[in-house]
Design an enzyme around this catalytic site. Structure first.
Site, PDB file in Angstrom:
ATOM      1  N   ASP A 144      -6.762  -8.842   7.330  1.00 57.89           N
ATOM      2  CA  ASP A 144      -6.231  -7.650   6.684  1.00 57.89           C
ATOM      3  C   ASP A 144      -7.331  -6.847   6.039  1.00 57.89           C
ATOM      4  O   ASP A 144      -8.439  -7.319   5.859  1.00 57.89           O
ATOM      5  CB  ASP A 144      -5.271  -8.080   5.560  1.00 57.89           C
ATOM      6  CG  ASP A 144      -3.845  -8.154   6.054  1.00 57.89           C
ATOM      7  OD1 ASP A 144      -3.600  -7.766   7.206  1.00 57.89           O
ATOM      8  OD2 ASP A 144      -2.994  -8.603   5.277  1.00 57.89           O
ATOM      9  N   LYS A 166      -4.107  -3.156   7.112  1.00 58.74           N
ATOM     10  CA  LYS A 166      -3.125  -2.159   6.713  1.00 58.74           C
ATOM     11  C   LYS A 166      -3.668  -1.409   5.516  1.00 58.74           C
ATOM     12  O   LYS A 166      -4.191  -2.011   4.598  1.00 58.74           O
ATOM     13  CB  LYS A 166      -1.832  -2.835   6.280  1.00 58.74           C
ATOM     14  CG  LYS A 166      -1.174  -3.652   7.339  1.00 58.74           C
ATOM     15  CD  LYS A 166      -0.014  -4.380   6.711  1.00 58.74           C
ATOM     16  CE  LYS A 166       0.516  -5.449   7.624  1.00 58.74           C
ATOM     17  NZ  LYS A 166       1.320  -6.423   6.895  1.00 58.74           N
ATOM     18  N   MET A 277       0.039  -2.823  -6.256  1.00 63.94           N
ATOM     19  CA  MET A 277       0.425  -1.635  -5.482  1.00 63.94           C
ATOM     20  C   MET A 277       1.082  -0.596  -6.403  1.00 63.94           C
ATOM     21  O   MET A 277       2.070   0.032  -6.033  1.00 63.94           O
ATOM     22  CB  MET A 277       1.402  -2.026  -4.357  1.00 63.94           C
ATOM     23  CG  MET A 277       0.798  -3.010  -3.364  1.00 63.94           C
ATOM     24  SD  MET A 277       1.936  -3.473  -2.059  1.00 63.94           S
ATOM     25  CE  MET A 277       2.889  -4.748  -2.877  1.00 63.94           C
TER      26      MET A 277
HETATM   27  N1  SAH Z   1      -1.447 -11.017  -1.518  1.00 65.81           N
HETATM   28  C1  SAH Z   1      -2.263 -10.217  -2.389  1.00 65.81           C
HETATM   29  C2  SAH Z   1      -1.563  -8.942  -2.826  1.00 65.81           C
HETATM   30  C3  SAH Z   1      -1.199  -8.039  -1.672  1.00 65.81           C
HETATM   31  S1  SAH Z   1      -0.523  -6.517  -2.222  1.00 65.81           S
HETATM   32  C4  SAH Z   1      -2.703 -11.052  -3.580  1.00 65.81           C
HETATM   33  O1  SAH Z   1      -2.153 -12.119  -3.843  1.00 65.81           O
HETATM   34  O2  SAH Z   1      -3.634 -10.625  -4.254  1.00 65.81           O
HETATM   35  C5  SAH Z   1      -1.951  -5.496  -2.308  1.00 65.81           C
HETATM   36  C6  SAH Z   1      -2.239  -5.134  -3.758  1.00 65.81           C
HETATM   37  O3  SAH Z   1      -2.961  -6.174  -4.379  1.00 65.81           O
HETATM   38  C7  SAH Z   1      -3.104  -3.920  -3.927  1.00 65.81           C
HETATM   39  O4  SAH Z   1      -2.366  -2.709  -3.832  1.00 65.81           O
HETATM   40  C8  SAH Z   1      -3.611  -4.118  -5.338  1.00 65.81           C
HETATM   41  O5  SAH Z   1      -2.610  -3.826  -6.288  1.00 65.81           O
HETATM   42  C9  SAH Z   1      -3.820  -5.623  -5.351  1.00 65.81           C
HETATM   43  N2  SAH Z   1      -5.202  -6.002  -5.034  1.00 65.81           N
HETATM   44  C10 SAH Z   1      -5.587  -6.882  -4.089  1.00 65.81           C
HETATM   45  N3  SAH Z   1      -6.922  -7.052  -4.121  1.00 65.81           N
HETATM   46  C11 SAH Z   1      -7.386  -6.268  -5.107  1.00 65.81           C
HETATM   47  C12 SAH Z   1      -8.677  -6.011  -5.640  1.00 65.81           C
HETATM   48  N4  SAH Z   1      -9.777  -6.603  -5.147  1.00 65.81           N
HETATM   49  N5  SAH Z   1      -8.786  -5.129  -6.671  1.00 65.81           N
HETATM   50  C13 SAH Z   1      -7.704  -4.531  -7.181  1.00 65.81           C
HETATM   51  N6  SAH Z   1      -6.465  -4.735  -6.713  1.00 65.81           N
HETATM   52  C14 SAH Z   1      -6.300  -5.592  -5.695  1.00 65.81           C
END
Ligand code: SAH
Length: 364
Positions: A144, A166, A277
């Site tokens: 991803d 995505k 998000m």
């Molecule tokens: N499965 C992932 C979340 C997926 S949804 C997890 O557990 O982290 C995607 C959202 O995760 C993004 O829109 C943001 O809100 C957050 N996110 C993921 N990685 C990030 C990062 N390095 N910095 C800031 N936000 C992050």
């Protein structure tokens, strides 16, 4: 002890079944070796790239010394994977005599499977050991946009790397197609890794992918990951719970606007609210929480691009967060944190430094 050898241009014999040797062959070919698979079966290699440039010869019998010597003569290294024992021992004897290097490697998995791997919030160091092992044994990796990809060629040296990334509201490969790809490759006998950012089951649609595999009769495993819900606040020095300040944290998706009932429940529960998000609907969420009874002065922060060199933390209050975010052009990916715990970091926001790649703090 493990040694790294540069195999560029070297003649390497790989000994074993086409199926068992496929990862070793793929890795050596990618490393620039001139590979000859000495196949102990007639199976076709199910590896990622069947047209990969390597030679295949049928393995001689263990007592056919003259053929074995002819094969070994020009070789620099022999990698035994899963040949019959007698053949392996004879090859090792002759190789020692000819001063050809020998080594062994575990055979690749016989049964196709899918492993969902949580890649953590970005740095390779925050990937789990189990996740790294799954990558090392992968024939193909579907990753991803937010998955950690910088070191993927090294972590998955045998694998075909496929970006199905995505971006918000834009899905180049739709979810159903991703599920079909996973199932199709596993059915062809490959070890498939689905690499996701953070944890696969936190807003990652990992559950749907597990169900798709199960429905297709494909074995599926899950390696949890370090979720950005906890790790991104941490990178800015914000603990999501703190004795005396917050004994609960709620993680919500801001992808859809929360309902009034949900906002009421969040405001009543107290504790820390973490929004993933959340950039697009930040204003609605912040206003909604104030409407539901949270103090407008509640500390709030938004942390963009956590764990990257361009990480930015913006500290504000519930009343002003949306305006600040707009003014500063806050962009996804970002984690929003609302609650008293934010104050713990805001107080020392200027004192952050990096020690050995991890954010660290000293007294201001
Ligand atoms: N499965 C992932 C979340 C997926 S949804 C997890 O557990 O982290 C995607 C959202 O995760 C993004 O829109 C943001 O809100 C957050 N996110 C993921 N990685 C990030 C990062 N390095 N910095 C800031 N936000 C992050």
């Amino acid at each position: 002890m493990q040694l790294d050898l540069d195999v560029t241009g070297r003649a390497v014999l790989v000994l074993g079944t086409a199926r068992g040797t496929r990862l070793a062959v793929a890795r050596l070919v990618r490393g620039g070796a001139r590979v000859t698979l000495v196949a102990t079966d007639a199976g076709a290699p199910p590896g990622p790239d069947p047209s990969a440039p390597f030679r295949v010869v049928r393995a001689p019998d263990a007592d056919d010394s003259s053929r074995l010597l002819r094969l070994l003569g020009p070789a620099w290294l022999v990698v035994s994977v899963d040949p019959p024992r007698a053949l392996r021992e004879r090859v090792e004897q002759l190789a020692a005599r000819l001063r050809v290097l020998t080594t062994t490697q575990e055979p690749a998995a016989a049964l196709g499977r899918v492993t969902l791997v949580g890649g953590g919030p970005g740095p390779t160091g925050l990937l789990t050991l189990e996740g790294a092992q799954a990558l090392a044994a992968a024939d193909v990796v579907f990753h991803d946009r937010l998955a950690p990809t910088d070191d993927l060629p090294d972590l998955a040296p045998s694998a075909e790397l496929v970006d199905v990334g995505k971006t918000p509201y834009h899905h180049p490969v739709d979810q159903r197609s991703i599920e079909e790809l996973l199932v199709d490759r596993a059915r062809r006998g490959q070890s498939v890794v689905r690499l996701k950012g953070g944890d696969p089951f936190v807003f990652g649609r990992g559950g749907e992918e597990v169900l798709a595999c199960l429905a297709a009769g494909v074995p599926v495993r899950v390696v949890p990951g370090v979720s950005s819900a906890v790790a991104v606040p941490a990178s800015a020095g914000i603990p999501v719970t703190h004795r005396g300040l917050s004994h609960a944290f709620t993680v919500i998706s801001g992808h859809q606007r929360p309902t009034e009932d949900e906002l009421d429940a969040l405001a009543r529960l107290g504790g820390t609210v973490v929004v993933l998000m959340g950039v697009v609907n930040l204003e609605q969420i912040a206003r909604g929480l104030v409407r539901a009874g949270l103090d407008p002065a509640t500390p709030a922060a938004v942390v963009e691009r956590g764990w990257s060199d361009s990480q930015r933390s913006t500290f504000s209050s519930l009343a002003t967060l949306a305006d600040d975010a707009r003014r500063l052009q806050v962009a996804s990916p970002a984690v929003v944190v609302i609650g008293d715990v934010v104050r713990l970091a805001a107080d020392r926001a200027d004192a952050s430094l990096v020690l050995d790649g991890l954010p660290a703090w000293t007294a201001p």
